[in-house]
Enzyme design. Structure first.
Site, PDB file in Angstrom:
ATOM      1  N   GLN A  72       0.835  -1.202   0.000  1.00  0.00           N
ATOM      2  CA  GLN A  72       0.000   0.000   0.000  1.00  0.00           C
ATOM      3  C   GLN A  72       0.862   1.242   0.000  1.00  0.00           C
ATOM      4  OE1 GLN A  72      -0.673   1.477   3.687  1.00  0.00           O
ATOM      5  NE2 GLN A  72      -0.860   3.277   2.418  1.00  0.00           N
ATOM      6  N   CYS A  73       0.482   2.215  -0.815  1.00  0.00           N
ATOM      7  CA  CYS A  73       1.139   3.522  -0.812  1.00  0.00           C
ATOM      8  C   CYS A  73       0.042   4.588  -0.875  1.00  0.00           C
ATOM      9  CB  CYS A  73       2.144   3.644  -1.960  1.00  0.00           C
ATOM     10  SG  CYS A  73       1.424   3.647  -3.605  1.00  0.00           S
ATOM     11  N   ALA A  74       0.337   5.729  -1.454  1.00  0.00           N
ATOM     12  CA  ALA A  74      -0.667   6.794  -1.539  1.00  0.00           C
ATOM     13  C   ALA A  74      -1.701   6.514  -2.621  1.00  0.00           C
ATOM     14  CB  ALA A  74       0.009   8.139  -1.777  1.00  0.00           C
TER      15      ALA A  74
END
Length: 111
Positions: A72-74
């Site tokens: 998960q990132c932005a």
């Protein structure tokens, strides 16, 4: 047909925020936040692990091999890279489609 192009382009499999939450709740997966420390401090998914993308190569061995790693990132771009990197190292991975923005957009909690 889309699956064919994903494989051709080397894109990782992805999951929606709801699917990710269900996998984590079942104990079959863990969330891995690959954003910077500053981004994580602003908001993060409770219970997620944190290894910034630029440190992943050195710290991947600390991740569980017996669970799916949901990266998960932005927005989903850096986490796609992390997912591919971990898959090449033998981990079962998924990418959180849309990142933490999609998670929040789905009404799921962040800290």
């Amino acid at each position: 047909m889309f699956a064919f192009f994903k494989k051709l382009l080397g894109l990782p499999d992805s999951v929606s925020p709801a699917e990710a939450q269900a996998l984590v709740k079942s104990g079959d997966a863990v969330l891995l936040d690959v954003r910077s420390a500053g981004e994580r401090k602003a908001a993060h998914i409770s219970g997620s692990l944190h290894i910034p993308l630029d440190e992943l190569g050195a710290k991947a061995s600390s991740l569980p091999k017996n669970k799916t790693i949901i990266c998960q990132c932005a927005s989903g771009m850096r986490s796609a890279s992390a997912s591919k990197q971990l898959a090449a190292a033998g981990y079962k991975t998924l990418n959180l489609s849309g990142g933490i923005g999609a998670w929040q957009g789905a009404g799921l909690p962040v800290k």
